[in-house]
Write a protein that holds these residues in place. Structure first.
Motif, PDB file in Angstrom:
ATOM      1  N   LYS A 128       4.869  58.813 -10.954  1.00 29.20           N
ATOM      2  CA  LYS A 128       3.515  59.368 -10.826  1.00 29.20           C
ATOM      3  C   LYS A 128       3.074  59.968 -12.154  1.00 29.20           C
ATOM      4  CE  LYS A 128       4.070  59.167  -6.119  1.00 29.20           C
ATOM      5  NZ  LYS A 128       5.129  59.438  -5.191  1.00 29.20           N
ATOM      6  N   ASP A 129       3.287  59.187 -13.200  1.00 27.53           N
ATOM      7  CA  ASP A 129       2.898  59.581 -14.551  1.00 27.53           C
ATOM      8  C   ASP A 129       1.470  59.111 -14.780  1.00 27.53           C
ATOM      9  OD1 ASP A 129       2.502  59.904 -17.214  1.00 27.53           O
ATOM     10  OD2 ASP A 129       3.968  58.399 -17.843  1.00 27.53           O
ATOM     11  N   TYR A 130       0.550  60.064 -14.871  1.00 28.81           N
ATOM     12  CA  TYR A 130      -0.856  59.703 -15.072  1.00 28.81           C
ATOM     13  C   TYR A 130      -1.362  60.210 -16.418  1.00 28.81           C
ATOM     14  CZ  TYR A 130      -0.342  58.686 -10.104  1.00 28.81           C
ATOM     15  OH  TYR A 130       0.097  58.175  -8.904  1.00 28.81           O
ATOM     16  N   GLY A 131      -0.440  60.326 -17.382  1.00 27.16           N
ATOM     17  CA  GLY A 131      -0.832  60.766 -18.716  1.00 27.16           C
ATOM     18  C   GLY A 131      -1.311  59.589 -19.556  1.00 27.16           C
ATOM     19  N   CYS A 132      -1.848  59.914 -20.754  1.00 27.84           N
ATOM     20  CA  CYS A 132      -2.333  58.850 -21.644  1.00 27.84           C
ATOM     21  C   CYS A 132      -1.772  59.024 -23.045  1.00 27.84           C
ATOM     22  CB  CYS A 132      -3.861  58.846 -21.665  1.00 27.84           C
ATOM     23  SG  CYS A 132      -4.581  60.449 -22.078  1.00 27.84           S
ATOM     24  N   LEU A 141      -1.947  72.181 -19.301  1.00 27.12           N
ATOM     25  CA  LEU A 141      -3.173  72.199 -18.497  1.00 27.12           C
ATOM     26  C   LEU A 141      -3.251  70.922 -17.652  1.00 27.12           C
ATOM     27  CD1 LEU A 141      -5.725  73.348 -21.247  1.00 27.12           C
ATOM     28  CD2 LEU A 141      -4.471  74.774 -19.606  1.00 27.12           C
ATOM     29  N   GLY A 142      -3.219  71.063 -16.342  1.00 28.13           N
ATOM     30  CA  GLY A 142      -3.271  69.889 -15.463  1.00 28.13           C
ATOM     31  C   GLY A 142      -1.920  69.201 -15.439  1.00 28.13           C
ATOM     32  N   SER A 143      -0.911  69.926 -14.971  1.00 28.49           N
ATOM     33  CA  SER A 143       0.486  69.479 -15.113  1.00 28.49           C
ATOM     34  C   SER A 143       0.872  68.371 -14.153  1.00 28.49           C
ATOM     35  CB  SER A 143       1.415  70.682 -14.956  1.00 28.49           C
ATOM     36  OG  SER A 143       1.000  71.496 -13.874  1.00 28.49           O
ATOM     37  N   GLY A 148       4.458  67.015 -13.085  1.00 30.35           N
ATOM     38  CA  GLY A 148       5.383  67.887 -13.818  1.00 30.35           C
ATOM     39  C   GLY A 148       6.176  67.218 -14.934  1.00 30.35           C
ATOM     40  N   LYS A 149       5.951  65.913 -15.141  1.00 32.16           N
ATOM     41  CA  LYS A 149       6.789  65.205 -16.134  1.00 32.16           C
ATOM     42  C   LYS A 149       6.743  65.858 -17.522  1.00 32.16           C
ATOM     43  CE  LYS A 149       4.941  62.132 -18.357  1.00 32.16           C
ATOM     44  NZ  LYS A 149       3.700  62.086 -17.639  1.00 32.16           N
ATOM     45  N   ILE A 150       5.506  66.137 -18.004  1.00 28.74           N
ATOM     46  CA  ILE A 150       5.389  66.714 -19.350  1.00 28.74           C
ATOM     47  C   ILE A 150       6.057  68.090 -19.395  1.00 28.74           C
ATOM     48  CG2 ILE A 150       3.662  67.683 -20.954  1.00 28.74           C
ATOM     49  CD1 ILE A 150       3.876  64.686 -21.284  1.00 28.74           C
ATOM     50  N   CYS A 151       5.935  68.863 -18.320  1.00 25.28           N
ATOM     51  CA  CYS A 151       6.593  70.186 -18.296  1.00 25.28           C
ATOM     52  C   CYS A 151       8.109  70.038 -18.366  1.00 25.28           C
ATOM     53  CB  CYS A 151       6.211  70.954 -17.031  1.00 25.28           C
ATOM     54  SG  CYS A 151       4.516  71.536 -17.030  1.00 25.28           S
ATOM     55  N   ASP A 174      -2.083  73.472 -12.307  1.00 26.69           N
ATOM     56  CA  ASP A 174      -2.847  72.367 -11.715  1.00 26.69           C
ATOM     57  C   ASP A 174      -3.556  72.931 -10.478  1.00 26.69           C
ATOM     58  OD1 ASP A 174      -2.375  69.026 -12.103  1.00 26.69           O
ATOM     59  OD2 ASP A 174      -3.405  69.671 -10.273  1.00 26.69           O
ATOM     60  N   CYS A 175      -4.692  72.315 -10.120  1.00 21.68           N
ATOM     61  CA  CYS A 175      -5.431  72.845  -8.972  1.00 21.68           C
ATOM     62  C   CYS A 175      -5.164  72.041  -7.704  1.00 21.68           C
ATOM     63  CB  CYS A 175      -6.927  72.846  -9.268  1.00 21.68           C
ATOM     64  SG  CYS A 175      -7.581  71.201  -9.556  1.00 21.68           S
ATOM     65  N   ASN A 176      -4.292  71.038  -7.813  1.00 25.16           N
ATOM     66  CA  ASN A 176      -4.102  70.134  -6.678  1.00 25.16           C
ATOM     67  C   ASN A 176      -2.806  70.465  -5.928  1.00 25.16           C
ATOM     68  OD1 ASN A 176      -3.231  67.508  -5.369  1.00 25.16           O
ATOM     69  ND2 ASN A 176      -5.331  67.079  -5.972  1.00 25.16           N
ATOM     70  N   ALA A 177      -2.949  70.832  -4.660  1.00 25.76           N
ATOM     71  CA  ALA A 177      -1.775  71.299  -3.896  1.00 25.76           C
ATOM     72  C   ALA A 177      -0.708  70.208  -3.785  1.00 25.76           C
ATOM     73  CB  ALA A 177      -2.221  71.746  -2.500  1.00 25.76           C
ATOM     74  N   GLU A 178      -1.131  68.973  -3.614  1.00 21.29           N
ATOM     75  CA  GLU A 178      -0.160  67.873  -3.458  1.00 21.29           C
ATOM     76  C   GLU A 178       0.610  67.646  -4.763  1.00 21.29           C
ATOM     77  OE1 GLU A 178      -3.196  67.943  -2.278  1.00 21.29           O
ATOM     78  OE2 GLU A 178      -3.063  67.409  -0.161  1.00 21.29           O
ATOM     79  N   MET A 179      -0.102  67.700  -5.885  1.00 18.22           N
ATOM     80  CA  MET A 179       0.564  67.539  -7.192  1.00 18.22           C
ATOM     81  C   MET A 179       1.541  68.695  -7.436  1.00 18.22           C
ATOM     82  SD  MET A 179       0.084  64.908  -9.064  1.00 18.22           S
ATOM     83  CE  MET A 179      -0.999  63.490  -9.201  1.00 18.22           C
ATOM     84  N   LEU A 180       1.116  69.902  -7.110  1.00 14.76           N
ATOM     85  CA  LEU A 180       2.001  71.058  -7.311  1.00 14.76           C
ATOM     86  C   LEU A 180       3.249  70.934  -6.447  1.00 14.76           C
ATOM     87  CD1 LEU A 180      -0.627  73.913  -7.472  1.00 14.76           C
ATOM     88  CD2 LEU A 180       1.023  73.368  -9.262  1.00 14.76           C
ATOM     89  N   LEU A 190     -11.523  65.349 -17.013  1.00 16.77           N
ATOM     90  CA  LEU A 190     -11.826  65.467 -15.580  1.00 16.77           C
ATOM     91  C   LEU A 190     -12.610  66.740 -15.261  1.00 16.77           C
ATOM     92  CD1 LEU A 190      -8.327  64.354 -14.225  1.00 16.77           C
ATOM     93  CD2 LEU A 190     -10.445  63.027 -14.136  1.00 16.77           C
ATOM     94  N   VAL A 191     -12.673  67.636 -16.236  1.00 19.14           N
ATOM     95  CA  VAL A 191     -13.384  68.908 -15.997  1.00 19.14           C
ATOM     96  C   VAL A 191     -14.881  68.651 -16.087  1.00 19.14           C
ATOM     97  CG1 VAL A 191     -13.783  71.231 -16.924  1.00 19.14           C
ATOM     98  CG2 VAL A 191     -11.464  70.260 -16.877  1.00 19.14           C
ATOM     99  N   ARG A 192     -15.629  69.163 -15.125  1.00 18.04           N
ATOM    100  CA  ARG A 192     -17.065  68.864 -15.113  1.00 18.04           C
ATOM    101  C   ARG A 192     -17.736  69.460 -16.356  1.00 18.04           C
ATOM    102  NH1 ARG A 192     -18.792  72.570  -9.871  1.00 18.04           N
ATOM    103  NH2 ARG A 192     -18.321  74.546 -10.875  1.00 18.04           N
ATOM    104  N   GLY A 239     -11.085  58.425 -12.487  1.00 18.23           N
ATOM    105  CA  GLY A 239     -10.121  57.515 -13.106  1.00 18.23           C
ATOM    106  C   GLY A 239      -9.961  57.753 -14.595  1.00 18.23           C
ATOM    107  N   CYS A 240     -10.442  58.900 -15.106  1.00 18.15           N
ATOM    108  CA  CYS A 240     -10.286  59.279 -16.516  1.00 18.15           C
ATOM    109  C   CYS A 240     -10.994  58.292 -17.443  1.00 18.15           C
ATOM    110  CB  CYS A 240      -8.806  59.376 -16.918  1.00 18.15           C
ATOM    111  SG  CYS A 240      -7.915  60.651 -16.075  1.00 18.15           S
ATOM    112  N   ILE A 241     -12.158  57.822 -17.035  1.00 16.54           N
ATOM    113  CA  ILE A 241     -12.895  56.894 -17.895  1.00 16.54           C
ATOM    114  C   ILE A 241     -14.237  57.500 -18.309  1.00 16.54           C
ATOM    115  CG2 ILE A 241     -13.984  54.604 -17.989  1.00 16.54           C
ATOM    116  CD1 ILE A 241     -11.661  53.684 -16.108  1.00 16.54           C
TER     117      ILE A 241
END
Ligand SMILES: C[S@@+](CC[C@H](N)C(=O)[O-])C[C@H]1O[C@@H](n2cnc3c(N)ncnc32)[C@H](O)[C@@H]1O
Length: 246
Positions: free
Chosen positions: A52-56, A72-74, A77-80, A97-103, A187-189, A234-236
Protein backbone atom coordinates in the motif's frame (compact mmCIF):
# COMPACT_ATOMS: atom_id res chain seq x y z
CA UNK A 1 -9.00 1.47 -11.63
CA UNK A 2 -10.85 0.01 -8.64
CA UNK A 3 -14.20 1.53 -7.71
CA UNK A 4 -13.43 4.12 -5.06
CA UNK A 5 -16.79 4.97 -3.59
CA UNK A 6 -20.41 4.12 -4.06
CA UNK A 7 -21.77 7.69 -4.06
CA UNK A 8 -20.50 10.99 -5.37
CA UNK A 9 -18.30 12.80 -2.84
CA UNK A 10 -19.36 16.35 -2.04
CA UNK A 11 -15.89 17.91 -1.72
CA UNK A 12 -12.20 17.32 -2.39
CA UNK A 13 -11.72 16.36 1.26
CA UNK A 14 -14.50 13.81 1.13
CA UNK A 15 -13.20 12.21 -2.07
CA UNK A 16 -9.70 12.00 -0.60
CA UNK A 17 -10.98 10.48 2.63
CA UNK A 18 -13.09 7.82 0.91
CA UNK A 19 -10.43 6.89 -1.59
CA UNK A 20 -7.66 6.39 0.98
CA UNK A 21 -9.95 4.54 3.37
CA UNK A 22 -10.51 2.02 0.56
CA UNK A 23 -6.86 2.04 -0.46
CA UNK A 24 -5.80 1.16 3.09
CA UNK A 25 -7.91 -1.97 2.97
CA UNK A 26 -7.24 -3.03 -0.61
CA UNK A 27 -4.24 -2.10 -2.79
CA UNK A 28 -5.24 0.40 -5.45
CA UNK A 29 -2.81 -0.01 -8.36
CA UNK A 30 -3.86 3.31 -9.93
CA UNK A 31 -2.33 5.09 -6.91
CA UNK A 32 1.01 3.24 -7.04
CA UNK A 33 4.06 4.89 -8.67
CA UNK A 34 7.33 3.04 -9.29
CA UNK A 35 9.81 4.36 -6.71
CA UNK A 36 13.29 3.01 -6.01
CA UNK A 37 13.72 2.81 -2.25
CA UNK A 38 16.94 1.73 -0.60
CA UNK A 39 16.31 -2.04 -0.30
CA UNK A 40 18.36 -2.16 2.90
CA UNK A 41 15.47 -0.52 4.77
CA UNK A 42 12.60 -2.54 3.30
CA UNK A 43 13.31 -6.00 4.67
CA UNK A 44 11.75 -5.33 8.09
CA UNK A 45 8.66 -3.59 6.70
CA UNK A 46 5.62 -5.88 6.45
CA UNK A 47 4.36 -6.81 2.98
CA UNK A 48 0.90 -5.43 3.69
CA UNK A 49 2.42 -1.97 4.15
CA UNK A 50 4.75 -2.19 1.14
CA UNK A 51 1.80 -3.19 -1.05
CA UNK A 52 0.00 0.00 0.00
CA UNK A 53 2.77 2.34 -1.06
CA UNK A 54 1.14 5.43 -2.54
CA UNK A 55 4.21 7.66 -2.58
CA UNK A 56 5.81 9.27 -5.64
CA UNK A 57 9.41 9.62 -4.48
CA UNK A 58 11.67 9.08 -1.49
CA UNK A 59 12.45 11.99 0.86
CA UNK A 60 14.34 9.80 3.37
CA UNK A 61 17.92 10.09 1.98
CA UNK A 62 17.97 13.64 3.40
CA UNK A 63 17.51 12.49 7.00
CA UNK A 64 20.31 12.16 9.55
CA UNK A 65 20.80 10.04 12.69
CA UNK A 66 19.23 11.70 15.72
CA UNK A 67 16.70 13.76 13.72
CA UNK A 68 13.16 14.33 14.93
CA UNK A 69 11.12 13.81 11.76
CA UNK A 70 7.51 14.65 10.94
CA UNK A 71 5.93 12.79 8.00
CA UNK A 72 2.91 14.68 6.65
CA UNK A 73 0.29 12.21 5.39
CA UNK A 74 2.06 9.07 6.58
CA UNK A 75 -0.45 6.65 5.03
CA UNK A 76 0.42 3.00 5.71
CA UNK A 77 3.65 4.07 7.42
CA UNK A 78 6.32 2.88 4.98
CA UNK A 79 8.25 6.17 4.90
CA UNK A 80 8.08 6.41 8.71
CA UNK A 81 9.46 2.89 9.09
CA UNK A 82 12.32 3.71 6.67
CA UNK A 83 12.99 6.99 8.50
CA UNK A 84 12.97 5.15 11.82
CA UNK A 85 15.99 3.11 10.72
CA UNK A 86 17.91 6.15 9.42
CA UNK A 87 17.40 8.39 12.47
CA UNK A 88 18.10 5.46 14.81
CA UNK A 89 17.30 5.08 18.50
CA UNK A 90 18.34 8.65 19.33
CA UNK A 91 15.90 10.05 16.77
CA UNK A 92 12.15 10.12 16.59
CA UNK A 93 9.60 9.80 13.78
CA UNK A 94 6.05 11.16 13.94
CA UNK A 95 3.54 10.23 11.25
CA UNK A 96 0.37 12.31 10.89
CA UNK A 97 -2.57 11.27 8.76
CA UNK A 98 -6.28 12.09 8.92
CA UNK A 99 -7.50 8.73 7.66
CA UNK A 100 -8.53 6.22 10.34
CA UNK A 101 -8.05 3.20 8.07
CA UNK A 102 -4.54 4.30 7.04
CA UNK A 103 -3.60 4.95 10.67
CA UNK A 104 -4.88 1.51 11.66
CA UNK A 105 -2.66 -0.09 9.00
CA UNK A 106 0.40 1.91 10.06
CA UNK A 107 -0.14 1.20 13.76
CA UNK A 108 -0.88 -2.51 13.25
CA UNK A 109 2.82 -3.34 12.79
CA UNK A 110 4.40 -0.83 15.18
CA UNK A 111 5.35 -3.41 17.80
CA UNK A 112 6.52 -5.98 15.26
CA UNK A 113 8.85 -3.46 13.58
CA UNK A 114 10.11 -2.21 16.97
CA UNK A 115 10.87 -5.79 18.04
CA UNK A 116 12.92 -6.38 14.91
CA UNK A 117 14.82 -3.11 15.25
CA UNK A 118 15.37 -3.45 18.98
CA UNK A 119 14.01 0.05 19.65
CA UNK A 120 10.79 1.98 19.26
CA UNK A 121 10.96 5.51 17.87
CA UNK A 122 7.86 5.85 15.66
CA UNK A 123 4.42 7.16 16.56
CA UNK A 124 1.36 7.74 14.41
CA UNK A 125 -1.24 10.42 15.12
CA UNK A 126 -4.55 11.46 13.70
CA UNK A 127 -4.53 15.01 12.40
CA UNK A 128 -4.91 17.28 9.43
CA UNK A 129 -1.55 18.37 8.13
CA UNK A 130 -2.83 21.92 7.65
CA UNK A 131 -3.85 22.06 11.33
CA UNK A 132 -1.01 20.36 13.19
CA UNK A 133 -2.03 21.70 16.59
CA UNK A 134 -5.32 19.83 16.65
CA UNK A 135 -5.02 16.23 17.88
CA UNK A 136 -7.93 14.43 16.21
CA UNK A 137 -7.58 11.40 18.51
CA UNK A 138 -8.33 13.71 21.46
CA UNK A 139 -11.17 15.36 19.59
CA UNK A 140 -12.65 11.99 18.62
CA UNK A 141 -12.63 10.88 22.25
CA UNK A 142 -14.57 13.98 23.19
CA UNK A 143 -17.01 13.52 20.31
CA UNK A 144 -17.70 9.91 21.29
CA UNK A 145 -18.47 10.95 24.86
CA UNK A 146 -20.51 14.02 23.87
CA UNK A 147 -21.85 13.79 20.30
CA UNK A 148 -22.99 16.94 18.55
CA UNK A 149 -26.76 17.02 18.57
CA UNK A 150 -27.49 20.73 18.66
CA UNK A 151 -26.19 24.09 17.55
CA UNK A 152 -25.04 24.91 21.06
CA UNK A 153 -23.00 21.68 21.17
CA UNK A 154 -21.45 22.64 17.84
CA UNK A 155 -20.43 26.00 19.28
CA UNK A 156 -18.96 24.23 22.29
CA UNK A 157 -17.03 21.98 19.94
CA UNK A 158 -15.44 24.96 18.23
CA UNK A 159 -14.29 26.22 21.63
CA UNK A 160 -13.02 22.78 22.54
CA UNK A 161 -10.95 22.63 19.34
CA UNK A 162 -9.33 25.94 20.27
CA UNK A 163 -8.66 24.71 23.82
CA UNK A 164 -7.06 21.49 22.54
CA UNK A 165 -4.86 23.43 20.13
CA UNK A 166 -3.67 25.62 22.98
CA UNK A 167 -3.39 23.10 25.82
CA UNK A 168 -2.38 19.89 24.02
CA UNK A 169 -0.94 20.74 20.60
CA UNK A 170 -0.36 17.65 18.49
CA UNK A 171 2.93 19.05 17.16
CA UNK A 172 4.70 21.72 19.20
CA UNK A 173 6.28 24.87 17.78
CA UNK A 174 10.00 24.58 16.90
CA UNK A 175 10.14 20.84 17.57
CA UNK A 176 11.01 19.18 14.24
CA UNK A 177 14.40 18.84 12.51
CA UNK A 178 12.98 17.62 9.24
CA UNK A 179 9.45 17.70 7.83
CA UNK A 180 9.00 15.14 5.08
CA UNK A 181 6.05 14.25 2.89
CA UNK A 182 5.46 11.85 0.05
CA UNK A 183 2.67 12.65 -2.39
CA UNK A 184 0.26 14.34 0.01
CA UNK A 185 0.42 18.13 -0.29
CA UNK A 186 -1.37 18.00 -3.66
CA UNK A 187 -4.39 16.51 -1.85
CA UNK A 188 -4.85 19.48 0.47
CA UNK A 189 -7.61 21.76 -0.75
CA UNK A 190 -6.45 25.03 -2.22
CA UNK A 191 -8.07 27.20 0.45
CA UNK A 192 -5.93 25.43 3.12
CA UNK A 193 -2.58 25.54 1.35
CA UNK A 194 -1.16 28.73 2.77
CA UNK A 195 -2.09 27.54 6.29
CA UNK A 196 -0.33 24.25 5.50
CA UNK A 197 2.93 26.05 4.68
CA UNK A 198 2.58 28.21 7.80
CA UNK A 199 2.23 25.05 9.86
CA UNK A 200 5.39 23.57 8.32
CA UNK A 201 7.33 26.72 9.30
CA UNK A 202 5.73 26.76 12.78
CA UNK A 203 6.79 23.23 13.70
CA UNK A 204 10.30 23.34 12.21
CA UNK A 205 13.19 24.14 14.53
CA UNK A 206 15.36 27.05 13.48
CA UNK A 207 17.66 25.66 10.79
CA UNK A 208 15.38 22.67 10.20
CA UNK A 209 14.43 21.53 6.71
CA UNK A 210 11.49 20.30 4.70
CA UNK A 211 11.92 17.57 2.09
CA UNK A 212 8.83 17.19 -0.05
CA UNK A 213 8.18 14.64 -2.76
CA UNK A 214 5.04 15.63 -4.64
CA UNK A 215 3.32 16.19 -7.96
CA UNK A 216 3.97 19.48 -9.75
CA UNK A 217 2.96 20.90 -13.11
CA UNK A 218 4.31 23.69 -15.29
CA UNK A 219 0.99 25.25 -16.23
CA UNK A 220 -2.23 25.82 -14.33
CA UNK A 221 -4.65 22.88 -14.14
CA UNK A 222 -8.04 23.69 -15.71
CA UNK A 223 -10.88 24.18 -13.29
CA UNK A 224 -12.93 21.21 -14.57
CA UNK A 225 -9.99 18.85 -13.91
CA UNK A 226 -9.51 20.25 -10.40
CA UNK A 227 -13.17 19.61 -9.73
CA UNK A 228 -12.92 15.96 -10.85
CA UNK A 229 -12.92 13.90 -7.61
CA UNK A 230 -11.10 10.91 -9.15
CA UNK A 231 -8.32 13.07 -10.64
CA UNK A 232 -8.02 15.09 -7.44
CA UNK A 233 -7.90 12.14 -5.06
CA UNK A 234 -5.63 10.31 -7.53
CA UNK A 235 -2.85 12.90 -6.96
CA UNK A 236 -3.16 14.36 -10.44
CA UNK A 237 -5.24 17.53 -10.68
CA UNK A 238 -4.22 18.95 -7.29
CA UNK A 239 -0.63 19.32 -8.58
CA UNK A 240 1.14 22.47 -7.40
CA UNK A 241 2.22 24.75 -10.16
CA UNK A 242 6.02 24.98 -10.03
CA UNK A 243 6.06 28.78 -9.95
CA UNK A 244 4.12 28.66 -6.65
CA UNK A 245 7.32 27.49 -4.92
CA UNK A 246 9.62 30.16 -6.45
C1 LIG B 1 -1.07 9.38 -1.76
S1 LIG B 1 -1.20 8.83 -0.10
C2 LIG B 1 0.50 8.84 0.39
C3 LIG B 1 0.75 8.05 1.65
C4 LIG B 1 2.19 7.91 2.08
N1 LIG B 1 2.85 9.19 2.22
C5 LIG B 1 2.99 7.01 1.15
O1 LIG B 1 4.10 7.39 0.75
O2 LIG B 1 2.51 5.90 0.85
C6 LIG B 1 -1.90 10.25 0.71
C7 LIG B 1 -2.11 10.12 2.20
O3 LIG B 1 -2.30 11.44 2.72
C8 LIG B 1 -3.40 11.43 3.61
N2 LIG B 1 -3.96 12.79 3.60
C9 LIG B 1 -4.51 13.44 2.56
N3 LIG B 1 -4.86 14.69 2.90
C10 LIG B 1 -4.52 14.83 4.21
C11 LIG B 1 -4.62 15.91 5.14
N4 LIG B 1 -5.14 17.08 4.79
N5 LIG B 1 -4.18 15.71 6.39
C12 LIG B 1 -3.66 14.52 6.76
N6 LIG B 1 -3.52 13.47 5.93
C13 LIG B 1 -3.94 13.62 4.66
C14 LIG B 1 -4.32 10.36 3.08
O4 LIG B 1 -5.19 9.90 4.10
C15 LIG B 1 -3.32 9.31 2.60
O5 LIG B 1 -2.98 8.42 3.61
Amino acid sequence: MNPVNTRSPASEEESVYARYANAALQTEQALCCPVEYNQEYLSIIPKEILEKDYGCGDPTPYLSPGDTVLDLGSGGGKICYIASQIVGPSGKVIGVDCNAEMLALARKYQQEVADQLGYSNVEFHSGLIQDLKLDLDLLNRELSAHPIDSQSRWLELRNLEERLRGESPLIQDDSIDCVISNCVLNLVRESDRSQLLQEVFRVLKRGGKAVISDIVCDESVPHHLRKDPALWSGCISGAYQEAAFL
